[in-house]
Design a protein around this motif. Structure first.
Motif, PDB file in Angstrom:
ATOM      1  N   SER A 135       0.827  -1.208   0.000  1.00  0.00           N
ATOM      2  CA  SER A 135       0.000   0.000   0.000  1.00  0.00           C
ATOM      3  C   SER A 135       0.861   1.258   0.000  1.00  0.00           C
ATOM      4  O   SER A 135       0.611   2.194  -0.766  1.00  0.00           O
ATOM      5  N   ASP A 136       1.868   1.292   0.849  1.00  0.00           N
ATOM      6  CA  ASP A 136       2.765   2.450   0.893  1.00  0.00           C
ATOM      7  C   ASP A 136       3.527   2.616  -0.415  1.00  0.00           C
ATOM      8  O   ASP A 136       3.706   3.727  -0.905  1.00  0.00           O
ATOM      9  N   PHE A 137       3.983   1.506  -0.978  1.00  0.00           N
ATOM     10  CA  PHE A 137       4.730   1.559  -2.233  1.00  0.00           C
ATOM     11  C   PHE A 137       3.867   2.124  -3.360  1.00  0.00           C
ATOM     12  O   PHE A 137       4.296   3.020  -4.095  1.00  0.00           O
ATOM     13  N   PHE A 138       2.656   1.607  -3.501  1.00  0.00           N
ATOM     14  CA  PHE A 138       1.792   2.066  -4.584  1.00  0.00           C
ATOM     15  C   PHE A 138       1.299   3.493  -4.350  1.00  0.00           C
ATOM     16  O   PHE A 138       1.112   4.247  -5.309  1.00  0.00           O
ATOM     17  N   ALA A 139       1.098   3.891  -3.108  1.00  0.00           N
ATOM     18  CA  ALA A 139       0.722   5.277  -2.818  1.00  0.00           C
ATOM     19  C   ALA A 139       1.856   6.219  -3.192  1.00  0.00           C
ATOM     20  O   ALA A 139       1.622   7.295  -3.753  1.00  0.00           O
ATOM     21  N   HIS A 140       3.085   5.816  -2.913  1.00  0.00           N
ATOM     22  CA  HIS A 140       4.243   6.633  -3.284  1.00  0.00           C
ATOM     23  C   HIS A 140       4.340   6.780  -4.805  1.00  0.00           C
ATOM     24  O   HIS A 140       4.673   7.852  -5.310  1.00  0.00           O
ATOM     25  N   LEU A 141       4.037   5.704  -5.543  1.00  0.00           N
ATOM     26  CA  LEU A 141       4.061   5.776  -7.002  1.00  0.00           C
ATOM     27  C   LEU A 141       2.967   6.694  -7.548  1.00  0.00           C
ATOM     28  O   LEU A 141       3.166   7.375  -8.549  1.00  0.00           O
ATOM     29  N   HIS A 142       1.824   6.700  -6.883  1.00  0.00           N
ATOM     30  CA  HIS A 142       0.676   7.483  -7.361  1.00  0.00           C
ATOM     31  C   HIS A 142       0.799   8.964  -7.003  1.00  0.00           C
ATOM     32  O   HIS A 142       0.186   9.805  -7.656  1.00  0.00           O
ATOM     33  N   PHE A 143       1.587   9.288  -5.986  1.00  0.00           N
ATOM     34  CA  PHE A 143       1.703  10.667  -5.502  1.00  0.00           C
ATOM     35  C   PHE A 143       2.831  11.377  -6.243  1.00  0.00           C
ATOM     36  O   PHE A 143       3.904  10.831  -6.443  1.00  0.00           O
ATOM     37  N   ALA A 144       2.584  12.614  -6.644  1.00  0.00           N
ATOM     38  CA  ALA A 144       3.609  13.418  -7.316  1.00  0.00           C
ATOM     39  C   ALA A 144       4.456  14.099  -6.240  1.00  0.00           C
ATOM     40  O   ALA A 144       4.078  15.134  -5.695  1.00  0.00           O
ATOM     41  N   GLY A 145       5.572  13.509  -5.908  1.00  0.00           N
ATOM     42  CA  GLY A 145       6.430  14.050  -4.863  1.00  0.00           C
ATOM     43  C   GLY A 145       6.741  12.987  -3.829  1.00  0.00           C
ATOM     44  O   GLY A 145       6.607  11.791  -4.075  1.00  0.00           O
ATOM     45  N   ASN A 146       7.171  13.437  -2.666  1.00  0.00           N
ATOM     46  CA  ASN A 146       7.522  12.532  -1.579  1.00  0.00           C
ATOM     47  C   ASN A 146       6.288  12.281  -0.713  1.00  0.00           C
ATOM     48  O   ASN A 146       5.921  13.105   0.125  1.00  0.00           O
ATOM     49  N   PHE A 147       5.662  11.144  -0.911  1.00  0.00           N
ATOM     50  CA  PHE A 147       4.419  10.820  -0.215  1.00  0.00           C
ATOM     51  C   PHE A 147       4.614  10.744   1.296  1.00  0.00           C
ATOM     52  O   PHE A 147       3.799  11.262   2.064  1.00  0.00           O
ATOM     53  N   ALA A 148       5.694  10.123   1.743  1.00  0.00           N
ATOM     54  CA  ALA A 148       5.925   9.938   3.179  1.00  0.00           C
ATOM     55  C   ALA A 148       6.101  11.277   3.890  1.00  0.00           C
ATOM     56  O   ALA A 148       5.636  11.460   5.014  1.00  0.00           O
ATOM     57  N   ALA A 149       6.761  12.234   3.240  1.00  0.00           N
ATOM     58  CA  ALA A 149       6.989  13.534   3.873  1.00  0.00           C
ATOM     59  C   ALA A 149       5.751  14.425   3.798  1.00  0.00           C
ATOM     60  O   ALA A 149       5.428  15.126   4.757  1.00  0.00           O
TER      61      ALA A 149
END
Length: 98
Positions: A15-29
């Motif tokens: 889930s975190d990996f795919f959310a990071h791919l879908h988000f334009a930028g640094n999803f975690a930050a």
């Protein structure tokens, strides 16, 4: 025990990996915990929500693929179950008298 311990963790990692791919930028930050920080701009709130929902959706699809892979292996193992049971286990009826 592996499925109970590793399954939810692996789904979360996916889930975190795919959310990071879908988000334009640094999803975690930008979206700690999957949500925009309080007081963020509405566009960031929507972007975080969209990325989080896409991450969960694709994680469920990935886990379903793993379940199908496991089902194929169970079906392959079931083809030999009767022969293995007949070969490796002796019933009390067929045991030689003592």
């Amino acid at each position: 025990m592996v499925g109970i311990g590793l399954g939810p963790t692996l789904a979360g990692v996916f889930s975190d990996f795919f959310a990071h791919l879908h988000f334009a930028g640094n999803f975690a930050a930008a979206c700690p915990g999957g949500l925009a920080p309080p007081g963020s701009a509405p566009t960031l709130m929507h972007a975080c929500a969209d990325a989080s929902s896409a991450g969960v959706r694709y994680a469920i699809m990935a886990m379903s693929t793993l379940f199908l892979w496991a089902a194929v292996h169970y079906a392959l193992a079931a083809r030999h179950l009767r022969q293995d049971l007949d070969t490796h286990y002796v019933t009390s009826d067929s045991a030689a008298p003592v």
